[in-house]
Design a protein around this motif. Structure first.
Motif, short mmCIF file in Angstrom:
data_model
loop_
_atom_site.label_atom_id
_atom_site.label_comp_id
_atom_site.label_asym_id
_atom_site.label_seq_id
_atom_site.Cartn_x
_atom_site.Cartn_y
_atom_site.Cartn_z
N GLY A 31 0.80 -1.22 0.00
CA GLY A 31 0.00 0.00 0.00
C GLY A 31 0.83 1.27 0.00
O GLY A 31 0.48 2.26 -0.62
N PHE A 32 1.98 1.22 0.69
CA PHE A 32 2.81 2.41 0.79
C PHE A 32 3.51 2.70 -0.54
O PHE A 32 3.62 3.84 -0.96
CB PHE A 32 3.85 2.26 1.91
CG PHE A 32 3.23 2.12 3.27
CD1 PHE A 32 2.88 3.24 4.00
CD2 PHE A 32 2.95 0.88 3.79
CE1 PHE A 32 2.28 3.12 5.25
CE2 PHE A 32 2.35 0.74 5.04
CZ PHE A 32 2.01 1.86 5.76
N SER A 34 2.31 1.76 -3.39
CA SER A 34 1.23 2.16 -4.28
C SER A 34 0.93 3.65 -4.11
O SER A 34 0.74 4.38 -5.09
CB SER A 34 -0.01 1.32 -3.93
OG SER A 34 -1.10 1.74 -4.66
N ARG A 35 0.94 4.11 -2.88
CA ARG A 35 0.68 5.52 -2.61
C ARG A 35 1.79 6.39 -3.20
O ARG A 35 1.53 7.45 -3.77
CB ARG A 35 0.56 5.74 -1.10
CG ARG A 35 0.09 7.13 -0.74
CD ARG A 35 -0.28 7.22 0.72
NE ARG A 35 0.90 7.12 1.58
CZ ARG A 35 0.92 7.58 2.84
NH1 ARG A 35 -0.14 8.11 3.37
NH2 ARG A 35 2.02 7.47 3.55
N ALA A 38 1.31 6.72 -6.89
CA ALA A 38 0.18 7.62 -7.19
C ALA A 38 0.61 9.08 -7.06
O ALA A 38 0.23 9.93 -7.87
CB ALA A 38 -0.99 7.32 -6.26
N ILE A 39 1.41 9.37 -6.04
CA ILE A 39 1.87 10.76 -5.83
C ILE A 39 2.73 11.21 -7.01
O ILE A 39 2.54 12.30 -7.55
CB ILE A 39 2.65 10.87 -4.51
CG1 ILE A 39 1.70 10.67 -3.32
CG2 ILE A 39 3.35 12.22 -4.41
CD1 ILE A 39 2.40 10.49 -1.98
N HIS A 42 0.61 11.88 -9.97
CA HIS A 42 -0.07 13.18 -9.84
C HIS A 42 0.85 14.33 -10.20
O HIS A 42 0.41 15.35 -10.71
CB HIS A 42 -0.61 13.37 -8.42
CG HIS A 42 -1.96 12.79 -8.23
ND1 HIS A 42 -3.11 13.42 -8.63
CD2 HIS A 42 -2.36 11.61 -7.70
CE1 HIS A 42 -4.16 12.67 -8.35
NE2 HIS A 42 -3.73 11.55 -7.78
N SER A 84 7.13 7.26 2.02
CA SER A 84 5.82 7.67 1.53
C SER A 84 5.15 8.71 2.44
O SER A 84 4.37 9.53 1.96
CB SER A 84 4.91 6.46 1.33
OG SER A 84 4.59 5.87 2.56
N ASP A 85 5.43 8.69 3.74
CA ASP A 85 4.83 9.72 4.61
C ASP A 85 5.33 11.11 4.23
O ASP A 85 4.56 12.05 4.12
CB ASP A 85 5.21 9.49 6.09
CG ASP A 85 4.69 8.17 6.60
OD1 ASP A 85 3.56 7.81 6.26
OD2 ASP A 85 5.43 7.49 7.34
N MET A 88 3.92 12.23 0.93
CA MET A 88 2.54 12.68 1.04
C MET A 88 2.47 14.08 1.66
O MET A 88 1.77 14.96 1.15
CB MET A 88 1.73 11.68 1.87
CG MET A 88 0.25 11.97 1.89
SD MET A 88 -0.45 12.20 0.24
CE MET A 88 -1.54 10.81 0.15
N TYR A 91 3.76 16.53 -0.87
CA TYR A 91 2.81 16.68 -1.98
C TYR A 91 1.65 17.59 -1.55
O TYR A 91 1.27 18.52 -2.27
CB TYR A 91 2.27 15.30 -2.40
CG TYR A 91 1.19 15.38 -3.44
CD1 TYR A 91 1.49 15.77 -4.74
CD2 TYR A 91 -0.13 15.09 -3.12
CE1 TYR A 91 0.49 15.87 -5.69
CE2 TYR A 91 -1.13 15.18 -4.06
CZ TYR A 91 -0.82 15.57 -5.35
OH TYR A 91 -1.81 15.67 -6.29
N GLU A 92 1.11 17.32 -0.36
CA GLU A 92 -0.03 18.11 0.11
C GLU A 92 0.34 19.58 0.32
O GLU A 92 -0.50 20.46 0.16
CB GLU A 92 -0.59 17.50 1.40
CG GLU A 92 -1.35 16.22 1.11
CD GLU A 92 -1.85 15.52 2.37
OE1 GLU A 92 -1.34 15.83 3.47
OE2 GLU A 92 -2.74 14.66 2.24
#
Lengths: 109, 99
Positions: A31-32, A34-35, A38-39, A42, A84-85, A88, A91-92
């Motif tokens: 999952g990490f 995958s995230r 995705a980032i 984007h 990934s943290d 994220m 990115y945000e």
């Protein structure tokens, strides 16, 4: 320097953006990872995905190389960005795009 | 009920960072049957921590500090550890209330 460290150095120096991950960008196995994929998608940036599940030497070696215990790991122009943290959070905050722009990383075609 | 690893992580973080907010969340049940699920029920965690020790430190530095404090737990004894580490002045509102 051991063989795995030299191989990793070559990978991160030969590619503008490298994601060490579990699985491939098309089929992430975690999952990490995958995230993280995705980032990057984007951000519309091209990147080299390195599947550590296919290479035990790199899987262990990357942890020492980055002094970072977990996968995924992102490198931009040879510099370790984080897992990934951090991806994220950056990115945000718009900081990941800033970093990619600053380092003049080309958009994916 | 808190598992052994969860308690160990909480104690280490409490001792090292004197946090104003500390949450050690066991996400393992959500990853049941996934490749990283080792059957112990303590494979996936999220740490949310707010501490003055993180003031002036970059995101990377904060995560390195947390990983270092947890020794061989991240990546070895625990398959996955998500870390949200903040200083009191930049903590998001959902983490800014006291423990």
């Amino acid at each position: 320097m051991s063989n795995s460290q030299e191989r990793i150095a070559q990978i991160v120096n030969d590619n503008d953006v490298v994601l060490f991950m579990k699985g491939t960008p098309y089929f992430p196995q975690c999952g990490f990872s995958s995230r993280a994929v995705a980032i990057l998608e984007h951000c519309q940036v091209g990147f080299e995905g390195v599947d550590v599940l296919q290479d035990q030497e790199i899987r262990q070696g990357i942890k020492a190389y980055s002094d970072w215990p977990t996968i995924p790991q992102l490198y931009v122009k040879g510099e370790f960005v984080g897992g990934s943290d951090i991806m994220m959070e950056m990115y945000e905050a718009g900081e990941l795009q800033q970093l990619l722009d600053q380092k003049q990383v080309a958009k994916a075609s | 009920m808190a598992g052994e690893l969860e308690r160990e992580m909480r104690d280490l973080l409490q001792k090292n960072f004197e946090p104003s907010h500390l949450n050690v969340i066991n996400d393992s049940a959500r990853h049941h049957g996934h490749s990283g699920d080792d059957g112990t029920g303590e494979s996936h965690f999220t740490v949310e921590i707010v501490s003055p020790h993180f003031s002036g430190q970059s995101r990377l530095a904060r995560q390195r500090m947390v990983n270092a404090a947890l020794g061989d737990i991240p990546g070895q004894r625990v398959h996955a550890l998500a870390i949200r580490a903040f200083a009191p002045e930049d903590a998001p509102s959902d983490l800014s209330h006291p423990v």
